[in-house]
Design a protein around this motif. Structure first.
Motif, mmCIF file in Angstrom:
data_model
loop_
_atom_site.group_PDB
_atom_site.id
_atom_site.type_symbol
_atom_site.label_atom_id
_atom_site.label_comp_id
_atom_site.label_asym_id
_atom_site.label_seq_id
_atom_site.Cartn_x
_atom_site.Cartn_y
_atom_site.Cartn_z
ATOM 1 N N LEU A 165 -40.297 -37.506 -38.531
ATOM 2 C CA LEU A 165 -39.588 -36.672 -37.583
ATOM 3 C C LEU A 165 -38.802 -35.605 -38.332
ATOM 4 C CD1 LEU A 165 -38.819 -36.110 -34.652
ATOM 5 C CD2 LEU A 165 -36.999 -37.792 -34.886
ATOM 6 N N GLY A 166 -38.144 -36.018 -39.405
ATOM 7 C CA GLY A 166 -37.382 -35.061 -40.205
ATOM 8 C C GLY A 166 -38.270 -33.956 -40.754
ATOM 9 N N GLU A 167 -39.461 -34.349 -41.193
ATOM 10 C CA GLU A 167 -40.409 -33.360 -41.731
ATOM 11 C C GLU A 167 -40.849 -32.377 -40.645
ATOM 12 O OE1 GLU A 167 -44.926 -33.658 -43.258
ATOM 13 O OE2 GLU A 167 -43.514 -34.966 -44.314
ATOM 14 N N ALA A 168 -41.139 -32.890 -39.451
ATOM 15 C CA ALA A 168 -41.573 -32.030 -38.345
ATOM 16 C C ALA A 168 -40.481 -31.066 -37.907
ATOM 17 C CB ALA A 168 -42.027 -32.888 -37.157
ATOM 18 N N LEU A 169 -39.226 -31.513 -38.033
ATOM 19 C CA LEU A 169 -38.096 -30.668 -37.611
ATOM 20 C C LEU A 169 -37.503 -29.860 -38.756
ATOM 21 C CD1 LEU A 169 -36.236 -33.145 -35.231
ATOM 22 C CD2 LEU A 169 -37.844 -31.322 -34.622
ATOM 23 N N GLY A 170 -37.989 -30.093 -39.960
ATOM 24 C CA GLY A 170 -37.488 -29.352 -41.104
ATOM 25 C C GLY A 170 -36.069 -29.730 -41.484
ATOM 26 N N THR A 171 -35.716 -30.978 -41.294
ATOM 27 C CA THR A 171 -34.381 -31.453 -41.634
ATOM 28 C C THR A 171 -34.464 -32.869 -42.181
ATOM 29 O OG1 THR A 171 -32.132 -31.765 -40.800
ATOM 30 C CG2 THR A 171 -33.897 -32.362 -39.320
ATOM 31 N N GLN A 172 -33.425 -33.303 -42.852
ATOM 32 C CA GLN A 172 -33.383 -34.681 -43.332
ATOM 33 C C GLN A 172 -32.639 -35.534 -42.320
ATOM 34 O OE1 GLN A 172 -31.735 -35.082 -47.234
ATOM 35 N NE2 GLN A 172 -33.637 -34.506 -48.225
ATOM 36 N N ILE A 173 -33.224 -36.656 -42.017
ATOM 37 C CA ILE A 173 -32.575 -37.594 -41.106
ATOM 38 C C ILE A 173 -32.264 -38.844 -41.912
ATOM 39 C CG2 ILE A 173 -32.815 -38.948 -39.003
ATOM 40 C CD1 ILE A 173 -34.912 -36.889 -38.103
ATOM 41 N N GLN A 174 -30.992 -39.120 -42.055
ATOM 42 C CA GLN A 174 -30.568 -40.293 -42.799
ATOM 43 C C GLN A 174 -29.506 -41.031 -41.993
ATOM 44 O OE1 GLN A 174 -29.371 -38.656 -46.570
ATOM 45 N NE2 GLN A 174 -31.461 -38.639 -47.324
ATOM 46 N N PRO A 175 -29.968 -41.749 -40.968
ATOM 47 C CA PRO A 175 -28.981 -42.445 -40.135
ATOM 48 C C PRO A 175 -28.296 -43.583 -40.900
ATOM 49 C CG PRO A 175 -31.212 -42.932 -39.407
ATOM 50 C CD PRO A 175 -31.310 -41.931 -40.508
ATOM 51 N N ASP A 176 -27.005 -43.727 -40.636
ATOM 52 C CA ASP A 176 -26.239 -44.826 -41.213
ATOM 53 C C ASP A 176 -25.410 -45.442 -40.093
ATOM 54 O OD1 ASP A 176 -24.195 -43.003 -40.778
ATOM 55 O OD2 ASP A 176 -23.978 -42.472 -42.887
ATOM 56 N N GLU A 177 -24.445 -46.256 -40.426
ATOM 57 C CA GLU A 177 -23.639 -46.929 -39.409
ATOM 58 C C GLU A 177 -22.860 -45.938 -38.540
ATOM 59 O OE1 GLU A 177 -23.068 -47.863 -42.867
ATOM 60 O OE2 GLU A 177 -24.750 -49.234 -42.639
ATOM 61 N N ALA A 178 -22.520 -44.797 -39.080
ATOM 62 C CA ALA A 178 -21.732 -43.807 -38.351
ATOM 63 C C ALA A 178 -22.597 -42.831 -37.540
ATOM 64 C CB ALA A 178 -20.863 -43.018 -39.333
ATOM 65 N N LEU A 238 -25.860 -40.699 -31.344
ATOM 66 C CA LEU A 238 -26.763 -39.840 -30.585
ATOM 67 C C LEU A 238 -26.225 -38.410 -30.549
ATOM 68 C CD1 LEU A 238 -29.303 -39.545 -28.911
ATOM 69 C CD2 LEU A 238 -27.990 -40.258 -26.907
ATOM 70 N N ARG A 239 -24.919 -38.267 -30.480
ATOM 71 C CA ARG A 239 -24.316 -36.935 -30.500
ATOM 72 C C ARG A 239 -24.651 -36.234 -31.816
ATOM 73 N NH1 ARG A 239 -19.932 -34.394 -27.727
ATOM 74 N NH2 ARG A 239 -19.856 -36.326 -26.577
ATOM 75 N N ASP A 240 -24.564 -36.950 -32.938
ATOM 76 C CA ASP A 240 -24.924 -36.372 -34.238
ATOM 77 C C ASP A 240 -26.367 -35.871 -34.212
ATOM 78 O OD1 ASP A 240 -22.436 -37.036 -35.293
ATOM 79 O OD2 ASP A 240 -23.153 -38.949 -36.113
ATOM 80 N N ALA A 241 -27.252 -36.707 -33.701
ATOM 81 C CA ALA A 241 -28.667 -36.333 -33.646
ATOM 82 C C ALA A 241 -28.874 -35.125 -32.751
ATOM 83 C CB ALA A 241 -29.497 -37.508 -33.147
#
Length: 132
Positions: free
Chosen positions: A1-14, A17-20
């Motif tokens: 998903l990150g590759e398709a959107l051109g961003t890095q997605i690194q979800p953690d405990e914090a 959904l608002r961040d995403a």
């Protein structure tokens, strides 16, 4: 998903959904369409993986019966109709997977599984022919 959107997605405990939504701009229609495409592909790939796992699991308890043949002192292999049906169904399903545009991550596994099923089919066919 990150590759398709051109961003890095690194979800953690914090990660929320608002961040995403804010960071990946999920409120934009073209971004949401891209996310939907990735999700659809992942769902179809998961279905293939699950079906392969289910097929392997279905064969785990299968055993062929070896029974005495009349009073000859020899034995024959007995193959149930359920086993033949399972074999035929799994060969057809595996062939369908081999033509799927979503087979990518499982292509080798699909090919290997189909080869095993074909070998079982061939051996059973020859074995049963020999017993006639």
């Amino acid at each position: 998903l990150g590759e398709a959107l051109g961003t890095q997605i690194q979800p953690d405990e914090a990660f929320t959904l608002r961040d995403a939504t804010e960071r990946m701009k999920l409120h934009e229609p073209q971004i949401m369409a891209e996310v939907q495409k990735v999700c659809d592909r992942a769902l179809k790939e998961f279905a293939i993986e699950k079906a392969l796992d289910d097929m392997v699991e279905a064969w785990a308890p299968i055993e062929f019966d070896v029974v005495a043949y009349r009073t000859t002192g020899t034995s024959v292999v007995k193959v149930s109709d359920e086993c033949n049906t399972l074999l035929d169904d799994h060969i057809v399903l595996t062939q369908q997977f081999s033509f799927s545009p979503h087979k990518g991550p499982f292509e080798t596994r699909i090919t290997d599984w189909e080869t095993k099923l074909r070998l079982v089919q061939e051996v059973l066919s020859e074995w049963l022919a020999c017993q006639r």
